[in-house]
Design an enzyme around this catalytic site. Structure first.
Site, PDB file in Angstrom:
ATOM      1  N   HIS A 225       7.295  -4.659  -5.022  1.00 40.74           N
ATOM      2  CA  HIS A 225       8.339  -5.355  -4.149  1.00 40.74           C
ATOM      3  C   HIS A 225       8.000  -6.798  -4.718  1.00 40.74           C
ATOM      4  CE1 HIS A 225       5.765  -5.864  -0.449  1.00 40.74           C
ATOM      5  NE2 HIS A 225       6.488  -7.023  -0.549  1.00 40.74           N
ATOM      6  N   ASP A 255       4.551   1.482  -4.057  1.00 39.52           N
ATOM      7  CA  ASP A 255       4.440   0.060  -3.787  1.00 39.52           C
ATOM      8  C   ASP A 255       3.585  -0.762  -4.712  1.00 39.52           C
ATOM      9  OD1 ASP A 255       6.166  -2.309  -3.212  1.00 39.52           O
ATOM     10  OD2 ASP A 255       5.180  -2.717  -1.244  1.00 39.52           O
ATOM     11  N   SER A 335       2.194 -10.672   0.270  1.00 43.06           N
ATOM     12  CA  SER A 335       2.061  -9.500  -0.340  1.00 43.06           C
ATOM     13  C   SER A 335       1.631  -9.280  -1.648  1.00 43.06           C
ATOM     14  CB  SER A 335       3.661  -8.948  -0.648  1.00 43.06           C
ATOM     15  OG  SER A 335       4.117  -8.296   0.609  1.00 43.06           O
TER      16      SER A 335
END
Length: 478
Positions: A225, A255, A335
């Site tokens: 993402h 992911d 992230s």
């Protein structure tokens, strides 16, 4: 009217056109501000050595009336402060000038200004409008990605001329102690060169995230993402250099994504293991929250095998993470960054944070989630070599279990000739365990299966007609 702060005018008028008394106030201004009496007499002030300080009209701060105002002339709109200790003059933002902020106060340095792109509504949600759903209590957000760009506010001292002084009571020591081997300081110093900041752009949207260096030739591991839909990718390194990067492969299911920066001679991170972690174990998170590169936070492993579901803007489930839960501070921009153990080995890829669910709120509340490195590295290896990844498959579809007294994943149907069918698991079975892991709901089953590789054999425990059974299932490929 100005932007909300009163100002004095040469005519003595306030911002609403009213006349203001032309008497000196404690700041040397001939016009008394709102709330101060025009003709109040200020008592003589003394400094810490007992010497008198300048009175009104000097333009300084020494002549501000003391907080103890029990014996002062009547002052409109001032609360009684008898028997309160005198306080240093305070800024409009609460904390004394020249002193650290007091608990519960903020902004002692005056107005702040944005550095970098201003936050957007999409950025507050973590990028692309996607979110994580954890049960029915909290909502977690993906911490980075296109559209997830966030601004950073920095303090900037205002134009006030206040100063503070102190007298040294003894010898001073400016040297910092050397990092003790194995300390957080030592581990951070060793790992920081292997963690990068990633900036992505797609059209007019800009986002940010983090990544870890896998190879000296520029191969970097991050989240799907973070780079999903990115048209341009720029990597910033710990030494201050930058390089463009291209995407080698992405996998929305896990992911995980792998990119390659146009730079060599990099320091790869040390890869650890996630199959032997313990709750309570000390961990360190490194990444670029809110674009603040090289940020280090510490905490512990709060839980293991935590199923966390990600969903797209249309509400469809895109991935289920078999997550490591940590209380190390993780925020938007973390992230793809590193979760490392006390030896400096990579044990997880920071991916998401939980929030209270309030609209517009997304920041660390001590509930962060990381993809276990064993799973992340298996996927990263496939992406690096082939550009795509495979996932394990049990060969069943599941539905929510309405019987709260019997936790488990309820099998809606079994795929013909699939792994579960070959092992004899029937429709309507209630799966309650995979190997030694208890399964309480459908998401837990999905997370448990995806933590394995295609071809692995697992022991599945299930019940049929209130009878408990087990089956060895060789997982297929989805």
């Amino acid at each position: 009217m100005n932007d909300g702060a009163y100002r004095d005018t040469p005519q003595g008028n306030d911002d609403f056109g009213g006349q203001r008394p032309a008497s000196p106030n404690p700041y040397g201004n001939p016009y008394a501000p709102h709330g101060w009496p025009a003709d109040a007499q200020v008592p003589q002030q003394f400094d810490q050595y007992g010497q008198p300080v300048p009175g009104p009209g000097t333009g300084g701060f020494a002549a501000i009336p003391p907080t103890n105002q029990a014996n002062q002339p009547n002052q409109p709109n001032q609360p009684s402060q008898a028997n309160q200790p005198s306080q240093a003059p305070t800024s409009p933002y609460g904390a004394p000038f020249g002193q650290p902020p007091v608990d519960g106060q903020s902004g002692q340095f005056g107005p702040t200004g944005p550095l970098g792109p201003a936050p957007s509504d999409e950025g507050k949600r973590g990028g692309n409008g996607k979110k994580l759903l954890l049960g029915a209590v909290v909502v977690a957000v993906l911490a980075g990605g296109v559209g997830g760009g966030v601004g950073v506010l920095v303090a900037d001292r205002d134009n006030g001329s206040s100063t503070s002084a102190s007298v040294a009571a003894g010898p001073t020591e400016t040297a910092q102690p050397a990092a003790a081997p194995g300390s957080v300081q030592d581990v951070a110093n060793r790992v920081l060169p292997s963690v990068v900041s990633i900036t992505v752009a797609s059209g007019r949207q800009v986002g940010s995230g983090s990544g870890v260096i896998l190879a000296s030739d520029g191969v970097i591991l991050t989240n799907n993402h973070v780079v999903q839909d990115a048209e341009r990718v720029l990597v910033s390194f710990n030494d201050g250099s930058r390089a463009a990067a291209k995407v080698l492969g992405t996998d929305p299911v896990s992911d995980i994504a792998v990119i390659k920066a146009d730079k060599t001679g990099l320091k790869p991170i040390t890869i650890g293991a996630s199959n032997n972690l313990s709750v309570g174990q000390n961990v360190i998170a490194i990444g670029s929250p809110l674009g603040l590169e090289g940020t280090v936070t510490t905490g512990i492993i709060s839980a293991l095998n935590r199923p966390v579901s990600t969903s797209g803007a249309d509400g469809s489930t895109e991935s289920v993470i078999d997550a490591i839960q940590t209380d190390a501070a993780i925020n938007p921009g973390n992230s793809g960054g590193a979760l490392i153990n006390s030896s400096g080995a990579l044990i997880g890829i920071n991916t998401a944070i939980a929030t209270t669910g309030a609209e517009g709120e997304s920041g660390s509340i001590g509930l962060g989630f990381s993809i276990p490195i064993d799973q992340a590295m298996r996927v990263a290896k496939e992406l690096r070599e082939t550009g795509k990844a495979t996932q394990a498959n049990l060969g069943v579809s599941v539905r929510p279990n309405s019987d709260l007294e019997k936790p488990g994943a309820l099998v809606a149907s079994v795929v013909r000739n699939g792994p579960a069918a070959k092992a004899g698991i029937p429709d309507g079975a209630l799966i309650t365990g995979v190997n030694d892991r208890k399964i309480a709901a459908a998401d837990a089953l999905v997370a448990a299966i995806r933590s394995h590789a295609p071809g692995d054999t697992v022991k599945v425990t299930y019940t049929v007609s209130n009878q408990s059974k087990t089956a060895d299932v060789t997982l297929g490929t989805m």
